[in-house]
Write a protein that holds these residues in place. Structure first.
Motif, PDB file in Angstrom:
ATOM      1  N   THR A  89       0.843  -1.432   0.036  1.00  0.00           N
ATOM      2  CA  THR A  89       0.003  -0.024  -0.101  1.00  0.00           C
ATOM      3  C   THR A  89       0.834   1.091  -0.186  1.00  0.00           C
ATOM      4  N   ARG A  90       1.954   1.203   0.778  1.00  0.00           N
ATOM      5  CA  ARG A  90       2.708   2.532   0.876  1.00  0.00           C
ATOM      6  C   ARG A  90       3.408   2.608  -0.683  1.00  0.00           C
ATOM      7  N   ALA A  91       4.006   1.459  -1.254  1.00  0.00           N
ATOM      8  CA  ALA A  91       4.239   1.578  -2.530  1.00  0.00           C
ATOM      9  C   ALA A  91       3.529   2.491  -3.534  1.00  0.00           C
ATOM     10  N   LEU A  92       2.119   2.034  -3.364  1.00  0.00           N
ATOM     11  CA  LEU A  92       1.208   2.713  -4.151  1.00  0.00           C
ATOM     12  C   LEU A  92       1.073   4.240  -3.836  1.00  0.00           C
ATOM     13  N   MET A  93       0.770   4.467  -2.521  1.00  0.00           N
ATOM     14  CA  MET A  93       0.786   5.875  -2.184  1.00  0.00           C
ATOM     15  C   MET A  93       1.844   6.621  -2.550  1.00  0.00           C
ATOM     16  N   ASP A  94       3.345   6.222  -2.481  1.00  0.00           N
ATOM     17  CA  ASP A  94       4.399   6.881  -3.085  1.00  0.00           C
ATOM     18  C   ASP A  94       4.638   6.958  -4.375  1.00  0.00           C
ATOM     19  N   THR A  95       3.801   6.705  -5.075  1.00  0.00           N
ATOM     20  CA  THR A  95       3.743   6.767  -6.637  1.00  0.00           C
ATOM     21  C   THR A  95       3.088   7.810  -7.159  1.00  0.00           C
ATOM     22  N   ALA A  96       4.017   9.055  -7.527  1.00  0.00           N
ATOM     23  CA  ALA A  96       3.233  10.414  -7.783  1.00  0.00           C
ATOM     24  C   ALA A  96       2.706  10.468  -9.415  1.00  0.00           C
ATOM     25  N   ASP A  97       2.952   9.561 -10.083  1.00  0.00           N
ATOM     26  CA  ASP A  97       2.489   9.599 -11.368  1.00  0.00           C
ATOM     27  C   ASP A  97       1.550   8.626 -11.636  1.00  0.00           C
ATOM     28  N   PRO A  98       0.418   8.837 -11.833  1.00  0.00           N
ATOM     29  CA  PRO A  98      -0.509   7.620 -12.090  1.00  0.00           C
ATOM     30  C   PRO A  98      -0.386   6.870 -13.153  1.00  0.00           C
ATOM     31  N   ALA A  99       0.386   7.280 -14.211  1.00  0.00           N
ATOM     32  CA  ALA A  99       0.587   6.457 -15.367  1.00  0.00           C
ATOM     33  C   ALA A  99       1.587   5.211 -15.002  1.00  0.00           C
ATOM     34  N   GLU A 100       2.318   5.498 -13.677  1.00  0.00           N
ATOM     35  CA  GLU A 100       2.989   4.196 -13.204  1.00  0.00           C
ATOM     36  C   GLU A 100       2.452   3.400 -12.264  1.00  0.00           C
ATOM     37  N   LEU A 101       1.371   3.540 -11.797  1.00  0.00           N
ATOM     38  CA  LEU A 101       0.760   2.892 -10.770  1.00  0.00           C
ATOM     39  C   LEU A 101       0.606   1.319 -11.085  1.00  0.00           C
ATOM     40  N   PRO A 102      -0.057   1.195 -12.592  1.00  0.00           N
ATOM     41  CA  PRO A 102      -0.180  -0.245 -13.033  1.00  0.00           C
ATOM     42  C   PRO A 102       0.904  -1.132 -12.444  1.00  0.00           C
ATOM     43  N   ALA A 103       2.206  -0.606 -13.067  1.00  0.00           N
ATOM     44  CA  ALA A 103       3.295  -1.306 -12.892  1.00  0.00           C
ATOM     45  C   ALA A 103       3.725  -1.460 -11.714  1.00  0.00           C
ATOM     46  N   VAL A 104       3.590  -0.643 -10.866  1.00  0.00           N
ATOM     47  CA  VAL A 104       4.187  -0.671  -9.332  1.00  0.00           C
ATOM     48  C   VAL A 104       3.044  -1.644  -8.617  1.00  0.00           C
ATOM     49  N   LEU A 105       1.761  -1.569  -9.034  1.00  0.00           N
ATOM     50  CA  LEU A 105       0.928  -2.527  -8.367  1.00  0.00           C
ATOM     51  C   LEU A 105       1.504  -4.083  -8.777  1.00  0.00           C
ATOM     52  N   VAL A 106       1.591  -4.327 -10.037  1.00  0.00           N
ATOM     53  CA  VAL A 106       1.815  -5.753 -10.396  1.00  0.00           C
ATOM     54  C   VAL A 106       3.262  -6.103  -9.761  1.00  0.00           C
ATOM     55  N   SER A 107       4.291  -5.143  -9.862  1.00  0.00           N
ATOM     56  CA  SER A 107       5.619  -5.591  -9.398  1.00  0.00           C
ATOM     57  C   SER A 107       5.686  -5.686  -8.156  1.00  0.00           C
ATOM     58  N   GLN A 108       4.862  -4.884  -7.127  1.00  0.00           N
ATOM     59  CA  GLN A 108       4.985  -4.862  -5.669  1.00  0.00           C
ATOM     60  C   GLN A 108       4.216  -6.114  -5.168  1.00  0.00           C
ATOM     61  N   LEU A 109       3.118  -6.532  -5.800  1.00  0.00           N
ATOM     62  CA  LEU A 109       2.405  -7.606  -5.692  1.00  0.00           C
ATOM     63  C   LEU A 109       3.285  -8.861  -5.572  1.00  0.00           C
ATOM     64  N   LYS A 110       3.922  -8.958  -6.963  1.00  0.00           N
ATOM     65  CA  LYS A 110       4.769 -10.176  -7.290  1.00  0.00           C
ATOM     66  C   LYS A 110       5.845 -10.178  -6.104  1.00  0.00           C
ATOM     67  N   HIS A 111       6.336  -9.194  -5.715  1.00  0.00           N
ATOM     68  CA  HIS A 111       7.488  -9.090  -4.928  1.00  0.00           C
ATOM     69  C   HIS A 111       7.140  -9.360  -3.340  1.00  0.00           C
ATOM     70  N   GLN A 112       5.977  -8.857  -2.930  1.00  0.00           N
ATOM     71  CA  GLN A 112       5.665  -8.791  -1.318  1.00  0.00           C
ATOM     72  C   GLN A 112       4.987 -10.000  -1.252  1.00  0.00           C
ATOM     73  N   PHE A 113       4.144 -10.588  -1.900  1.00  0.00           N
ATOM     74  CA  PHE A 113       3.601 -11.896  -1.834  1.00  0.00           C
ATOM     75  C   PHE A 113       4.017 -13.085  -2.499  1.00  0.00           C
ATOM     76  N   LEU A 114       5.243 -13.149  -3.264  1.00  0.00           N
ATOM     77  CA  LEU A 114       5.809 -14.220  -3.887  1.00  0.00           C
ATOM     78  C   LEU A 114       4.844 -14.720  -4.863  1.00  0.00           C
ATOM     79  N   ILE A 115       4.286 -13.939  -5.743  1.00  0.00           N
ATOM     80  CA  ILE A 115       3.412 -14.206  -6.549  1.00  0.00           C
ATOM     81  C   ILE A 115       4.110 -14.333  -8.075  1.00  0.00           C
ATOM     82  N   PRO A 116       3.913 -15.767  -8.643  1.00  0.00           N
ATOM     83  CA  PRO A 116       4.965 -15.910  -9.836  1.00  0.00           C
ATOM     84  C   PRO A 116       4.600 -15.116 -10.970  1.00  0.00           C
ATOM     85  N   GLN A 117       3.223 -14.749 -11.290  1.00  0.00           N
ATOM     86  CA  GLN A 117       2.846 -14.001 -12.264  1.00  0.00           C
ATOM     87  C   GLN A 117       1.662 -13.086 -11.998  1.00  0.00           C
TER      88      GLN A 117
END
Length: 227
Positions: A89-117
């Motif tokens: 959630t902090r990673a999403l809140m720290d993303t200032a540019d809305p255009a970058e949000l989808p990529a941050v959302l996906v990459s952090q989900l995979k990283h934080q919760f060990l999701i393969p894809q």
């Protein structure tokens, strides 16, 4: 001929009920209590009633200890999940540019919760974001499906269109589909994929995924036309 002891028809249940409702019986017959021999569940040796009671208490204590350990483990797991959710959630809140949000959302989900894809698509976005990859390639059927989801979907990969949004769709055996909503209308969909067919099962709880849906929906709503 009548039974002179008056015990005809007495069952074990009758005896058990009598002893249960006559607490003074063993006080008046203490020598009987001391002489009772029972078979130990830990072997064929005979033990006294007191020993048998102690064994039952030890078994009960062991059962309670196992339950306590399980509760502690579950509590630790929940704390760990809450910490990961907080960092995501902090990673999403720290993303200032809305255009970058989808990529941050996906990459952090995979990283934080060990999701393969993982992948995400958003539709009905503001014209500033209409040409970006996350706003492309979503059919009307996929949009209707997302809008029909009242809860996240978990189950086997049955050829759902969102699986094609992942990097390696052919390896995905189970999926979770998480709708993104503004009000009652879905404007996006997050897909989580795993090669493990049991990772996302139809009988798993969805409380965590509901939180993901709410938080991701709130963050990515910045991509929609405002007002």
């Amino acid at each position: 001929m009548s039974n002179p002891l008056g015990t005809s028809g007495i069952t074990e249940t009758d005896i058990a009920n009598y002893l249960a409702n006559t607490p003074g019986f063993f006080e008046r017959n203490a020598e009987l209590l001391a002489s009772i021999q029972l078979t130990s569940p830990h072997g064929q040796r005979a033990v006294s009633l007191q020993e048998r009671q102690m064994e039952m208490l030890r078994d009960r204590i062991k059962g309670l200890e196992h339950k306590i350990v399980e509760m502690i483990r579950n509590g630790q797991d929940n704390v760990a999940i809450a910490d990961r959710l907080h960092r995501w959630t902090r990673a999403l809140m720290d993303t200032a540019d809305p255009a970058e949000l989808p990529a941050v959302l996906v990459s952090q989900l995979k990283h934080q919760f060990l999701i393969p894809q993982a992948g995400v698509r958003v539709w009905g976005v503001d014209e500033r974001y209409a040409d970006l990859p996350f706003a492309q390639g979503v059919s009307d059927d996929a949009r209707s499906f997302a809008n029909s989801l009242t809860l996240p979907y978990c189950g086997v990969n049955s050829g759902f269109e969102p699986v094609r949004w992942l990097d390696d769709p052919s390896t995905v055996m189970s999926i979770a589909l998480v709708p993104l909503r503004r009000g009652d209308v879905a404007f996006g969909l997050v897909v989580l994929g795993s090669p493990d067919p049991t990772r996302y099962s139809a009988d798993m709880g969805t409380e965590f995924l509901i939180r993901i849906s709410e938080l991701a929906g709130g963050a990515l709503a910045r991509l929609l036309p405002q007002g």
